[in-house]
Design an enzyme around this catalytic site. Structure first.
Site, PDB file in Angstrom:
ATOM      1  N   HIS A 147      29.986  29.192  66.631  1.00  0.00           N
ATOM      2  CA  HIS A 147      29.815  28.187  67.537  1.00  0.00           C
ATOM      3  C   HIS A 147      30.725  28.113  68.580  1.00  0.00           C
ATOM      4  O   HIS A 147      30.673  27.206  69.639  1.00  0.00           O
ATOM      5  CB  HIS A 147      29.978  26.792  66.756  1.00  0.00           C
ATOM      6  CG  HIS A 147      28.895  26.740  65.639  1.00  0.00           C
ATOM      7  ND1 HIS A 147      28.067  25.817  65.719  1.00  0.00           N
ATOM      8  CD2 HIS A 147      29.073  27.151  64.329  1.00  0.00           C
ATOM      9  CE1 HIS A 147      27.036  25.969  64.708  1.00  0.00           C
ATOM     10  NE2 HIS A 147      27.920  26.696  63.656  1.00  0.00           N
ATOM     11  N   LYS A 197      30.302  12.690  73.885  1.00  0.00           N
ATOM     12  CA  LYS A 197      30.706  13.997  73.196  1.00  0.00           C
ATOM     13  C   LYS A 197      32.212  14.107  73.036  1.00  0.00           C
ATOM     14  O   LYS A 197      32.762  13.053  73.596  1.00  0.00           O
ATOM     15  CB  LYS A 197      30.106  15.103  74.103  1.00  0.00           C
ATOM     16  CG  LYS A 197      30.670  15.371  75.429  1.00  0.00           C
ATOM     17  CD  LYS A 197      30.016  16.351  76.279  1.00  0.00           C
ATOM     18  CE  LYS A 197      28.781  16.207  76.911  1.00  0.00           C
ATOM     19  NZ  LYS A 197      27.908  17.169  76.128  1.00  0.00           N
ATOM     20  N   ARG A 198      32.719  15.071  72.222  1.00  0.00           N
ATOM     21  CA  ARG A 198      33.900  15.002  72.010  1.00  0.00           C
ATOM     22  C   ARG A 198      34.619  15.408  73.368  1.00  0.00           C
ATOM     23  O   ARG A 198      34.269  16.037  74.303  1.00  0.00           O
ATOM     24  CB  ARG A 198      34.302  16.154  71.155  1.00  0.00           C
ATOM     25  CG  ARG A 198      34.127  16.187  69.749  1.00  0.00           C
ATOM     26  CD  ARG A 198      34.619  14.810  69.203  1.00  0.00           C
ATOM     27  NE  ARG A 198      36.261  15.011  69.269  1.00  0.00           N
ATOM     28  CZ  ARG A 198      36.921  15.581  68.176  1.00  0.00           C
ATOM     29  NH1 ARG A 198      36.290  16.097  67.242  1.00  0.00           N
ATOM     30  NH2 ARG A 198      38.313  15.587  68.077  1.00  0.00           N
ATOM     31  N   LYS A 226      34.776  20.425  78.624  1.00  0.00           N
ATOM     32  CA  LYS A 226      33.372  19.616  78.791  1.00  0.00           C
ATOM     33  C   LYS A 226      33.456  18.696  80.090  1.00  0.00           C
ATOM     34  O   LYS A 226      32.413  18.254  80.465  1.00  0.00           O
ATOM     35  CB  LYS A 226      33.375  18.658  77.383  1.00  0.00           C
ATOM     36  CG  LYS A 226      33.014  19.448  76.060  1.00  0.00           C
ATOM     37  CD  LYS A 226      33.130  18.248  75.107  1.00  0.00           C
ATOM     38  CE  LYS A 226      32.740  19.157  73.697  1.00  0.00           C
ATOM     39  NZ  LYS A 226      31.632  19.803  73.405  1.00  0.00           N
ATOM     40  N   THR A 284      24.069  19.560  71.908  1.00  0.00           N
ATOM     41  CA  THR A 284      23.074  19.358  71.377  1.00  0.00           C
ATOM     42  C   THR A 284      22.675  17.708  71.732  1.00  0.00           C
ATOM     43  O   THR A 284      21.548  17.313  71.610  1.00  0.00           O
ATOM     44  CB  THR A 284      23.337  19.113  69.605  1.00  0.00           C
ATOM     45  OG1 THR A 284      24.458  18.640  69.493  1.00  0.00           O
ATOM     46  CG2 THR A 284      23.024  20.570  69.148  1.00  0.00           C
ATOM     47  N   LYS A 301      19.196  15.742  72.472  1.00  0.00           N
ATOM     48  CA  LYS A 301      18.717  14.033  72.164  1.00  0.00           C
ATOM     49  C   LYS A 301      18.448  13.361  73.190  1.00  0.00           C
ATOM     50  O   LYS A 301      17.645  12.705  73.193  1.00  0.00           O
ATOM     51  CB  LYS A 301      19.945  13.680  71.220  1.00  0.00           C
ATOM     52  CG  LYS A 301      20.525  14.350  70.038  1.00  0.00           C
ATOM     53  CD  LYS A 301      21.633  13.885  69.467  1.00  0.00           C
ATOM     54  CE  LYS A 301      22.140  14.840  68.432  1.00  0.00           C
ATOM     55  NZ  LYS A 301      23.832  14.713  68.210  1.00  0.00           N
TER      56      LYS A 301
HETATM   57  C1  F55 Z   1      35.722  21.953  64.090  1.00  0.00           C
HETATM   58  C2  F55 Z   1      36.717  22.270  63.706  1.00  0.00           C
HETATM   59  C3  F55 Z   1      37.399  23.658  64.174  1.00  0.00           C
HETATM   60 CL1  F55 Z   1      38.742  24.264  63.480  1.00  0.00          CL
HETATM   61  C4  F55 Z   1      36.663  24.020  65.260  1.00  0.00           C
HETATM   62  C5  F55 Z   1      35.534  23.654  65.738  1.00  0.00           C
HETATM   63  C6  F55 Z   1      35.233  22.375  65.541  1.00  0.00           C
HETATM   64  C7  F55 Z   1      33.775  22.008  65.994  1.00  0.00           C
HETATM   65  O1  F55 Z   1      33.607  20.713  65.639  1.00  0.00           O
HETATM   66  N1  F55 Z   1      33.029  22.661  66.674  1.00  0.00           N
HETATM   67  C8  F55 Z   1      31.953  22.196  67.210  1.00  0.00           C
HETATM   68  O2  F55 Z   1      31.608  21.085  67.035  1.00  0.00           O
HETATM   69  N2  F55 Z   1      31.123  23.025  67.968  1.00  0.00           N
HETATM   70  C9  F55 Z   1      30.012  22.968  68.561  1.00  0.00           C
HETATM   71  O3  F55 Z   1      28.922  23.196  67.762  1.00  0.00           O
HETATM   72  C10 F55 Z   1      27.858  22.906  68.239  1.00  0.00           C
HETATM   73  C11 F55 Z   1      26.576  23.209  67.292  1.00  0.00           C
HETATM   74  O4  F55 Z   1      26.399  24.764  67.461  1.00  0.00           O
HETATM   75  C12 F55 Z   1      27.509  23.186  69.644  1.00  0.00           C
HETATM   76  O5  F55 Z   1      26.477  22.726  70.016  1.00  0.00           O
HETATM   77  C13 F55 Z   1      28.353  22.989  70.711  1.00  0.00           C
HETATM   78  O6  F55 Z   1      28.490  23.909  71.830  1.00  0.00           O
HETATM   79  C14 F55 Z   1      29.728  23.584  69.998  1.00  0.00           C
HETATM   80  O7  F55 Z   1      30.932  23.214  70.698  1.00  0.00           O
END
Ligand code: F55
Length: 798
Positions: free
Chosen positions: A345, A533-534, A539, A641, A645
């Site tokens: 991801h 978003k986060r 971002k 994502t 939406k």
């Molecule tokens: C959570 C914990 C750790 Cl240690 C590392 C990453 C994450 C996390 O939440 N990652 C995350 O949300 N990644 C996102 O995944 C989505 C689904 O595939 C993508 O759309 C997005 O681009 C990506 O940042």
């Protein structure tokens, strides 16, 4: 089970009396809510039991989705809707003078995840069940989910998320499936049995809590298994009992609130092994209830690893096969590498998990031995494949610089490696993981993400759903690609007006929410431009704020310059230890304070930060958006994502060519998305040649200079030092995410939005085009691709 409103009412009042000894009228609202939930759960449990039996009796293959996170949100409405009993319940309750929406609001939002990765897992579970595929999810039963965010004086405050306060009606404790997970201790060679023994281990019991995942318009109901740690009967001798209990509880206390860097914490490794070992144990036992041995394990089970967090599945399954069931290494490796598939991801270097070798060796001595052996054999394989190329070997090794590289182990031990959008998968294959794709041609593939259109359109936007049904019928609900039936109507002016009216209604709802929670009046006729978003530097929420500052400064300076009224809306949680991200939140709120209260401009410009962004709040925000901000630096956002939406709810993407934005733009066409900014290859050239100088942009563009200067001259009602960190990030550290390089292009893109929106007909046409093309981004399509290319499942047979 109730089939009519009258039956529902009878059952409801009977349960209230039985459970609480009171009439419906006398019962408390939380009691009403919990009884309703229990009725829905019991309604689902018939199908649940049937599904398990069918899968078992038909010897069907199952997918096991292993993920540290499932951001499922509320389940009550979703389950009632999927079961087709929402209207009966709503009308039955209304007869008792109960407003179902008030009950809905009492349910807590199960926030067992950080962001996109966790929400993707939840969307996948919904699609799997709704498409009638047999599936299990495995994760941890966190006591506290993702922290609750409050804003005080503009700063983010984190509070514990007590999602279990009222209990969790959906889960069923299954002590009979409990097992022991071993930590610490050491390994000893048992000469008699000719194998390794793990001795002096500290055992922790893992107890599953199963949550039904109700499919839509199908009898299939799958399981999300939440593992909870409890003290073992094999209490470690000589250990302090209280310390031990503390250790047990610690495992499930908190979700790591970090979406950027793998918090290099011991506890996180413990969490990972805990749910991996427990999950595998339950799968192996279930397999052996049907088959004599594990030699066909990979034919009946496929395990999808959601990022590297559950990658200990690979050595742990090796351990089970070798130590517990006497398989030879090569046979075990064959089973493991035909069972596991890995999804990546992110390519952000800081997010790739590595564990210190000594940490893993101490905590998981036997598992580490196996990791070491995987490493050695993998080295041998790589040497053979590359004619002993030392440079390649050094790059791909599993163990190096005293650390275990989890992504490398994931690739070595899986038969499939996928990225989450075309661009991302190509970057993985051709750049970031090129060595691996050369060694394992054919292993790498793409599965562009999707979102469940049921939650994100049908249930959260009933007004738009109604309009779509009236226009194109309801085939699209079971077959979201049929949203394309809308193509024929996008120039129909009656439909356009109806669409704009639906949007207007949803904007009124959001405006009311903002009034209630932020005390800010916003103009419902303004453009609702939303970035939720986060919070992360890549971002580029900061680019959005810088543009707002620029608009404000320009309107202040030049009374003849006015924009079409805009409301810029943000929602974002920052990891508690991510100082830069927290400062950006403070900056948004500080700018909002000044801008919203300035009578010279506040008819044109408002800024709102909505606290505690999560699944439930998203369900209110997204349907109200006119503009969807997707402005990450190209190459950094694996997919995104929320972009999907927003698109599905008829908002226009204002975005860079990053992640799935590329595929969105391609599908809707140039005219129906507003794309700006540097492209991946341009960025690669800039980065590779070290030719970027943030100060050149500062010196050559007066707009940028004024915006940047405002960070440290007290413009935002704070001390000059308040935003120094942000200034330093841009000017001191040479603006890693190239905000200044994309600034001009972003301003122009915003101007395009400004112009387009004023042509209502054109705007409605664009929005409808987006909806018509959004069916592709349903997670039903994504799941079908996983099923065809990776999992090879059949639908649950009767
Ligand atoms: C959570 C914990 C750790 Cl240690 C590392 C990453 C994450 C996390 O939440 N990652 C995350 O949300 N990644 C996102 O995944 C989505 C689904 O595939 C993508 O759309 C997005 O681009 C990506 O940042």
């Amino acid at each position: 089970m109730f089939k009519t409103k009258e039956e529902f009412k009878y059952e409801f009042s009977k349960r209230i009396i039985e459970q609480y000894g009171r009439t419906v009228e006398e019962s408390h609202i939380t009691e009403k809510m919990m009884i309703l939930e229990s009725m829905v759960r019991d309604y689902a449990s018939v199908n649940w039991a049937m599904t398990k039996m069918q899968v078992r009796n038909n010897h069907q293959k199952q997918v096991h989705y292993f993920s540290m996170e499932f951001l499922i949100g509320r389940l009550l409405v979703n389950n009632m809707m999927n079961l087709g009993i929402y209207d009966i319940a709503k009308e039955g309750l209304a007869d008792y003078d109960i407003n179902i929406h008030e009950l809905e609001e009492l349910e807590s939002d199960a926030g067992l995840g950080n962001g996109g990765l966790g929400r993707l897992a939840a969307c996948f579970m919904d699609s799997l069940a709704s498409l009638s595929y047999p599936a299990f999810g495995h994760t941890i039963r966190y006591e506290y989910g993702f922290f609750e965010q409050k804003i005080e004086d503009g700063y983010q405050i984190e509070l514990p998320d007590q999602w279990l306060r009222l209990g969790n009606i959906w889960e069923v404790r299954k002590p009979k499936h409990a097992c022991e997970v071993k930590f610490w201790g050491r390994v000893e060679w048992d000469g008699q049995k000719q194998k390794w023994r793990h001795v002096n281990a500290e055992c922790i019991r893992a107890v599953p809590y199963d949550v039904p995942i109700v499919g839509n318009n199908t009898t299939v109901t799958n399981t999300l298994r939440l593992w909870k740690p409890e003290p073992s009967d094999h209490f470690p001798k000589g250990k302090n009992f209280r310390l031990y209990l503390q250790e047990v509880n610690d495992i499930c206390q908190n979700l790591y609130p970090d979406d950027s860097t793998p918090a290099g914490k011991f506890l996180r490794l413990k969490q990972q092994y805990f749910f991996v070992a427990a999950g595998l144990n339950s799968i192996v036992r279930a397999h052996l209830r049907i088959y004599p041995d594990l030699s066909n394990f990979h034919e009946k089970n496929v395990i999808q690893l959601n990022d590297t967090h559950p990658v200990l599945v690979i050595p742990e399954l090796m351990r089970i096969l070798i130590d517990d069931y006497n398989y030879e290494w090569d046979d075990a490796w064959h089973i493991v590498t035909n069972t596991c598939a890995y999804t990546n991801h992110t390519i952000l270097a800081e997010a790739l998990e590595k564990w210190p070798i000594d940490m893993m060796q101490n905590l998981l001595p036997r598992v580490y031995q196996i990791v070491d052996e995987i490493h050695k054999r993998f080295n041998g394989y790589v040497k053979m494949q590359t004619n002993n190329d030392e440079r390649i070997l050094n790059r791909v090794m599993i163990l190096k610089d005293g650390q275990v590289y989890m992504a490398h182990m994931a690739i070595a031990g899986s038969f499939s490696v996928n990225g989450v959008a075309l661009l991302h998968s190509n970057i993985l294959k051709d750049r970031e993981m090129k060595d691996f794709s050369d060694i394992f041609p054919g292993k790498f593939n793409n599965k562009t993400n999707g979102i469940t259109h049921r939650r994100w359109l049908v249930y959260s936007n009933p007004e738009l759903t109604e309009l779509l049904k009236n226009t194109i019928g309801k085939e699209w609900i079971a077959h979201p690609e049929r949203l394309s039936d809308l193509r024929r109507y996008i120039d129909d002016s009656i439909l356009q007006n109806k669409f704009l009216n639906v949007k207007y209604q949803r904007k009124i709802d959001l405006a009311n929410y903002i009034k209630e929670h932020n005390g800010i009046e916003v103009d419902v006729n303004s453009i609702f431009d939303i970035q939720v978003k986060r919070l992360h530097a890549y971002k580029r929420q900061l680019l959005n704020v810088m543009h707002i500052i620029y608009l404000y400064q320009r309107m202040k300076q030049d009374p003849s310059f006015r924009i079409y009224p805009h409301t810029y809306i943000f929602g974002a949680k920052a990891a508690p230890s991510y100082y830069f991200a927290k400062k950006v939140i403070k900056l948004i709120n500080s700018v909002a304070d000044v801008v919203n209260n300035d009578p010279d401009t506040n008819k044109y410009l408002k800024v709102v930060f909505i606290a505690n962004y999560g699944v439930t709040i998203a369900e209110h925000i997204i349907p109200a958006a006119d503009v969807s901000e997707q402005i990450s630096l190209a190459g950094k956002e694996a997919s995104g994502t929320s972009n999907m939406k927003f698109m599905m709810n008829g908002a226009i993407t204002l975005g860079t060519l990053d992640g799935a934005n590329v595929e969105i733009a391609e599908r809707v066409g140039d005219k129906n998305a507003v794309i700006f900014g540097l492209k991946v290859d341009e960025i690669n050239r800039i980065k590779d040649s070290h030719s970027y100088h943030a100060w050149d942009y500062y010196n050559n563009d007066m707009r940028i200079r004024k915006v940047v200067d405002s960070l440290t001259d007290g413009s935002w009602g704070q001390s000059r030092e308040e935003f120094r960190l942000i200034f330093d990030e841009l000017m001191g550290h040479n603006d890693e995410y190239l905000l200044l390089a994309d600034f001009d292009s972003y301003v122009k893109a915003q101007e395009r939005i400004n112009d387009l929106y004023q042509n209502k007909e054109l705007w409605a046409h664009m929005c409808l085009r987006n909806i018509a093309e959004s069916g592709y981004f349903s997670s039903d399509r994504t799941i079908e691709e996983y099923v065809q290319d990776i999992w090879h499942l059949e639908r649950v047979k009767k």
